[in-house]
Design a protein around this motif. Structure first.
Motif, PDB file in Angstrom:
ATOM      1  N   GLU A 197      33.696  13.999 -84.597  1.00 15.44           N
ATOM      2  CA  GLU A 197      34.035  13.205 -83.421  1.00 15.44           C
ATOM      3  C   GLU A 197      33.261  11.900 -83.368  1.00 15.44           C
ATOM      4  O   GLU A 197      33.756  10.890 -82.849  1.00 15.44           O
ATOM      5  CB  GLU A 197      33.825  14.002 -82.127  1.00 15.44           C
ATOM      6  CG  GLU A 197      32.460  14.622 -81.970  1.00 15.44           C
ATOM      7  CD  GLU A 197      32.420  16.084 -82.360  1.00 15.44           C
ATOM      8  OE1 GLU A 197      31.891  16.887 -81.562  1.00 15.44           O
ATOM      9  OE2 GLU A 197      32.929  16.426 -83.457  1.00 15.44           O
ATOM     10  N   GLU A 236      38.180  19.341 -86.439  1.00  9.05           N
ATOM     11  CA  GLU A 236      37.014  20.181 -86.215  1.00  9.05           C
ATOM     12  C   GLU A 236      36.229  20.421 -87.506  1.00  9.05           C
ATOM     13  O   GLU A 236      36.815  20.576 -88.570  1.00  9.05           O
ATOM     14  CB  GLU A 236      37.457  21.523 -85.624  1.00  9.05           C
ATOM     15  CG  GLU A 236      38.218  21.390 -84.307  1.00  9.05           C
ATOM     16  CD  GLU A 236      38.982  22.657 -83.972  1.00  9.05           C
ATOM     17  OE1 GLU A 236      38.948  23.591 -84.786  1.00  9.05           O
ATOM     18  OE2 GLU A 236      39.599  22.686 -82.903  1.00  9.05           O
ATOM     19  N   PHE A 272      34.970  23.013 -88.676  1.00 11.58           N
ATOM     20  CA  PHE A 272      34.967  24.469 -88.540  1.00 11.58           C
ATOM     21  C   PHE A 272      34.212  25.155 -89.675  1.00 11.58           C
ATOM     22  O   PHE A 272      33.804  26.305 -89.547  1.00 11.58           O
ATOM     23  CB  PHE A 272      36.409  24.997 -88.508  1.00 11.58           C
ATOM     24  CG  PHE A 272      37.131  24.801 -89.797  1.00 11.58           C
ATOM     25  CD1 PHE A 272      37.151  25.802 -90.760  1.00 11.58           C
ATOM     26  CD2 PHE A 272      37.769  23.610 -90.081  1.00 11.58           C
ATOM     27  CE1 PHE A 272      37.799  25.618 -91.966  1.00 11.58           C
ATOM     28  CE2 PHE A 272      38.423  23.417 -91.291  1.00 11.58           C
ATOM     29  CZ  PHE A 272      38.443  24.427 -92.228  1.00 11.58           C
TER      30      PHE A 272
END
Length: 507
Positions: free
Chosen positions: A256, A26, A28
């Motif tokens: 991703e 992620e 984040f």
């Protein structure tokens, strides 16, 4: 590729720490806004590979989307603020620029805001390595200092070493005396660690059409060692300073999207086996996707900047707080020398200054493409795709939507990299693992701005160590996964080869 269940092993003083990664890594640390279904459909359509090459792709001229800047044809081309930076935010950019160019001095000093240099270091300022925010170069002769080039060093871990134990994490241990990087400069009273020495052997490469190229194969040595011999198993890895443009946009590419390009087992059979480098973040205390550096060994721009302060200049930050920089426990005189910690700054670079330099580094604009509609450039683009160069040098991405970084938010960018590791063959191998990268693997270098290297940096030296003196030489050094593409370039008619080079020069 999915990373669920992958183990990450990190060496700690108390032992080895095993961490199980989630299915995706992620982002984040960024303030992300979700994409709508309509936006996702638009992105998929705009990133589709080209099917015809009679005219430029829509928006192709704008290499960095709205952050693109005009293509100055001089040494200042890479030093412009992002094209969509507001007037107010340009003040922070200029403050960061002044810190990037600041000359640091030794401690103790009356200039408390600028002391703390070294005691061992590679440069006194960020801009001494990244000259004009451009690409570094190897020494041009015995009297030319290696200002914009350094030697990484490491000892590949044995199978039972603290940094190994699983196939996905290879890495290397620091040299017990010299650490992970050779510092070739020092303050008075301290010995520099070593002097970079390089020599070359020439290799002839025959090309189609009766042409030929001459490559120079480098041999590196650390001479005048200041603290005794290196570990007998130490590996040296030369690295030139990379260009600085577009880094904030690369940071904003979705993890991703990068991981979706990875194919470590070559399941599609195209011979390309890109892998992500998963590295430990010192700032966030967790594994993250590596993006920056020649082997993608740094996860974020802020950590990349802090690492350069520590290793290249010997300056402490809240991320790397040692005031002696990279001096090892075997260099006690260095560790006990005066430093700039402990005054009102707490660290030699406080978080305000670190954030300003990071902001500057994130917002250096990418110049607009040139000659995108030139017939020879369009032919070269067709050759680039037909040969398979785009398999690693991925042309375009659309960045995250970001609530607090409008300059990088939802931009169609054309960096020509997949930010993955690839086996480049024995010719470019340094034998030094770094994170998950083997001694033969390198991150795909972004190509945007590559055609302006000579205008900005005054040379045309390419690859991680500057051995290639032209774009053609850089292509001819490709091996490993890229060997079929290299061989195709060697065998193609000279006019197609020249068109490919013209296309690269237009980036």
């Amino acid at each position: 590729m999915r990373l669920s269940g992958v183990l990450f092993l990190l060496s700690l003083s108390s032992g080895a720490l095993a961490v199980t990664l989630p299915a995706t890594l992620e982002d984040f640390h960024l303030s992300i806004l979700p994409r709508t279904e309509a936006e996702a459909a638009r992105v998929e359509a705009i990133l589709a590979p080209p099917t015809e090459f009679q005219q430029p792709h829509k928006f192709e001229r704008m290499s960095a989307g709205a952050a693109t800047v005009r293509p100055q044809r001089d040494e200042g081309a890479f030093s412009q603020p992002s094209g969509n930076l507001s007037f107010e935010d340009e003040l922070d950019f200029r403050l960061g620029e002044s810190l990037f160019e600041k000359l640091w001095v030794s401690s103790p000093s009356s200039t408390l805001a600028s002391d703390g240099l070294g005691p061992l270091y590679n440069a006194r300022a960020c801009s001494r390595c990244h000259i004009n925010d451009g690409r570094g170069h190897p020494p041009e002769g015995p009297s030319d200092p290696a200002v914009s080039m350094l030697l990484r060093i490491g000892v590949p871990a044995e199978p039972d070493g603290a940094m190994t134990g699983i196939a996905e994490y290879l890495s290397a241990l620091p040299d017990p005396i010299y650490g992970r990087q050779i510092q070739d400069l020092s303050l008075p009273g301290h010995s520099a660690e070593a002097r970079l020495e390089v020599s070359y052997d020439e290799l002839q490469v025959p090309l189609s059409g009766g042409e030929h190229a001459v490559l120079r194969a480098p041999r590196y040595n650390a001479g005048d060692l200041g603290y005794g011999p290196l570990d007998p198993n130490a590996r040296l890895s030369p690295r030139i300073a990379p260009q600085m443009i577009g880094l904030g946009l690369l940071e904003a590419v979705r993890s991703e999207d990068i991981l979706a390009l990875a194919d470590p087992d070559d399941t599609d059979g195209d011979g390309i086996s890109g892998r992500p480098n998963v590295v430990w973040s010192a700032e966030h205390n967790r594994p993250m996707l590596g993006r920056f550096g020649h082997k993608a060994s740094q996860p974020t721009m802020r950590e990349q900047v802090a690492s350069a302060f520590a290793n290249d200049i010997g300056i402490s930050t809240s991320i790397f707080p040692d005031p002696w920089g990279e001096c090892t426990s075997g260099q006690s005189t260095c560790r006990s020398a005066p430093n700039g910690d402990g005054d009102v700054r707490v660290f030699e670079v406080d978080d305000v200054a670190l954030d300003l330099v990071t902001y500057y580094s994130r917002n250096l604009g990418v110049p607009m493409r040139r000659d995108v509609d030139d017939p020879e450039v369009l032919l070269g683009k067709k050759v680039f795709h037909e040969v398979g160069c785009a398999s690693c040098h991925r042309p375009s991405f659309v960045t995250h939507r970001l609530s607090n970084q409008p300059e990088q938010s939802f931009q169609l960018i054309w960096p020509y990299t997949d930010l993955l590791l690839h086996d480049m063959g024995p010719g470019l191998a340094d034998g030094l693992p770094e994170g998950a990268a083997t001694g033969r693997e390198w991150r795909t270098a972004p190509l945007w701005g590559i055609g302006m290297t000579e205008a900005v940096s005054g040379h045309t030296y390419f690859l991680h160590d500057g051995r290639a003196r032209s774009l053609l030489e850089a292509v001819l050094w490709h091996g490993g996964e890229a060997e079929p593409q290299r061989d195709a370039v060697i065998a193609m008619p000279p006019e197609r080869r020249q068109a490919l080079l013209r296309f690269l020069e237009s980036l």
